[in-house]
Design an enzyme around this catalytic site. Structure first.
Site, PDB file in Angstrom:
ATOM      1  N   ASP A 208       0.909  45.900 -22.623  1.00  0.00           N
ATOM      2  CA  ASP A 208       1.758  46.497 -23.276  1.00  0.00           C
ATOM      3  C   ASP A 208       1.747  44.608 -23.791  1.00  0.00           C
ATOM      4  O   ASP A 208       2.195  43.574 -23.320  1.00  0.00           O
ATOM      5  CB  ASP A 208       2.863  45.649 -22.213  1.00  0.00           C
ATOM      6  CG  ASP A 208       4.312  45.598 -22.594  1.00  0.00           C
ATOM      7  OD1 ASP A 208       4.920  45.485 -23.937  1.00  0.00           O
ATOM      8  OD2 ASP A 208       5.210  45.786 -21.526  1.00  0.00           O
ATOM      9  N   ALA A 210       4.297  42.810 -26.270  1.00  0.00           N
ATOM     10  CA  ALA A 210       5.632  42.512 -26.988  1.00  0.00           C
ATOM     11  C   ALA A 210       5.913  41.341 -27.240  1.00  0.00           C
ATOM     12  O   ALA A 210       7.143  41.672 -28.222  1.00  0.00           O
ATOM     13  CB  ALA A 210       6.669  42.798 -25.225  1.00  0.00           C
ATOM     14  N   LYS A 243      10.385  41.355 -31.090  1.00  0.00           N
ATOM     15  CA  LYS A 243      11.063  39.454 -31.083  1.00  0.00           C
ATOM     16  C   LYS A 243       9.566  38.989 -32.177  1.00  0.00           C
ATOM     17  O   LYS A 243      11.253  38.167 -33.235  1.00  0.00           O
ATOM     18  CB  LYS A 243      10.119  39.218 -29.565  1.00  0.00           C
ATOM     19  CG  LYS A 243      11.009  39.172 -28.914  1.00  0.00           C
ATOM     20  CD  LYS A 243      10.526  41.098 -27.776  1.00  0.00           C
ATOM     21  CE  LYS A 243      11.109  41.216 -26.433  1.00  0.00           C
ATOM     22  NZ  LYS A 243      11.621  42.602 -26.327  1.00  0.00           N
TER      23      LYS A 243
END
Length: 394
Positions: A208, A210, A243
């Site tokens: 993951d 992110a 983000k």
């Protein structure tokens, strides 16, 4: 039917946001929600996103569906940004998803499709929604040791000892960079050792990622994922654009699945498409199209990378300022780890009682496990937070 529903547990972070909104104190500080904010407390739209949206406004001629996997240009751009040349892209299937959360969910759907009895391993601690999704899907769940509360660093020996219990077919969820919630990250060498153990056990890694670009740099933050891709025969990668492109509400994510051979890719890609069809059919396109426009336009990409670097350096500056202020107030190096952590978050080792006391006495709002969002600070609020920590934490 509806009369039989039972109340679901409240999301602790969303509940914290409500408490913050109801607090009348002007000196209150919100360090809970995981959203980037500038020095004024605003989440800005990046310059390159604005420019791409204007260009899209002029050039877009249809709002028809793209494809079950999303616009192919988006998948290609994400492969290049996240994976670089670490793996033959002919081995990589990709689908656009509603945010990074959607990518994680689809990765777990894929794992469940292959083996409903698979066990998904997450770090202790991890992003709470990881565990929530795993349990909601009724998948087996296990934890591997990760964070040493005393030193606020990775306990790598304990982590490796935990992962020795892996079984063939298990899924190991790893954070690609900027670990959430701790801010403490593995070294590249340690990622390599984890990859060797996963391969030895016949398990599958799910990365993951992110916060690419929020830690040590866009390329540097992808290094661990690329290392795993180069060492493992198969890999799942869930990437978020929320983000690093600042497009939270556009819900833009991508799931990449690396097969052992290029010959397997059509089946992998077809399965990914099938999963999209079953869950939400065609994925959202607006954010994905902006991302692909930026990553394939030299001028837009350069401006985006420059602004992303400003964001990253700003957070590093806040980290250093906070660590320095705490050293001055406590006359110790106990909190030096804050400057070494990376990304939006750090977990500072305060007890739930100390976190509550900081909220009640100083208006400092952080999650109960002492995770704080560094991007919720500015140069003026850092001394206020440092004073609260110094007066509260034993």
């Amino acid at each position: 039917m509806l009369s039989n529903l039972k109340p679901q547990p409240a999301d602790k972070i969303l509940q914290l946001m409500q408490f913050y909104r109801e607090d009348p104190r002007e000196t209150k500080i919100d360090l809970g929600v995981g959203v980037y904010k500038d020095a004024t407390g605003h989440t800005p739209i990046m310059r390159a996103i604005k420019a791409a949206e204007k260009q899209l406004w002029d050039e877009e001629t249809t709002k028809s569906y793209t494809a079950l996997s999303g616009d192919p240009a988006f998948g290609a751009a994400m492969k290049a940004m996240v994976l670089g040349d670490s793996v033959d892209h002919a081995r990589v299937g990709a689908i656009a998803t509603p945010g990074g959360t959607g990518a994680v969910r689809q990765a777990l759907e894929l794992a469940k499709l292959v083996d409903p009895e698979t066990t998904v391993w997450t770090s202790n601690p991890t992003w709470p929604n990881h565990v929530s999704i795993i349990k909601f899907m009724k998948l087996n769940h296990a934890e591997y040791a990760y964070f040493d509360e005393a030193s606020c660093t990775v306990d790598f020996d304990a982590m490796m000892d935990s992962l020795k219990a892996l079984k063939a077919g298990d899924v190991v969820l790893l954070h690609g960079c900027c670990h959430n919630p701790t801010g403490a990250n593995l070294t590249l060498e340690q990622y390599g050792l984890v990859a060797d153990l996963i391969a030895e056990k016949g398990a599958t890694a799910l990365v993951d990622i992110a916060y690419q670009g929020f830690g040590d740099g866009l390329e540097e933050d992808a290094a661990a994922t690329r290392l795993l891709a180069s060492k493992l025969p198969e890999l799942l990668v869930a990437s978020s654009c929320s983000k690093n492109f600042g497009i939270y509400r556009e819900r833009t994510g991508c799931l990449m699945a690396i097969s052992e051979t290029a010959e397997q890719t059509p089946v992998t890609q077809g399965t990914l498409n099938y999963l999209n069809r079953q869950n939400y059919s065609f994925p959202p396109d607006h954010g994905a199209r902006l991302v692909s426009m930026i990553l394939t336009d030299e001028a837009l990409k350069a401006d985006w990378m420059a602004e992303l670097e400003e964001v990253r350096l700003g957070m590093l500056g806040l980290r250093q300022q906070l660590a320095d202020e705490l050293k001055r107030l406590t006359n110790s190096d106990r909190f030096d780890f804050i400057a070494r952590h990376r990304g939006m978050f750090s977990r500072i080792g305060a007890s739930p009682e100390e976190v509550l006391k900081m909220r009640e006495d100083f208006g400092i709002y952080m999650v109960g496990d002492s995770r704080m969002n560094i991007a919720g600070l500015n140069a003026e609020t850092v001394p206020l937070l440092a004073a609260a920590i110094a007066k509260t934490c034993k």
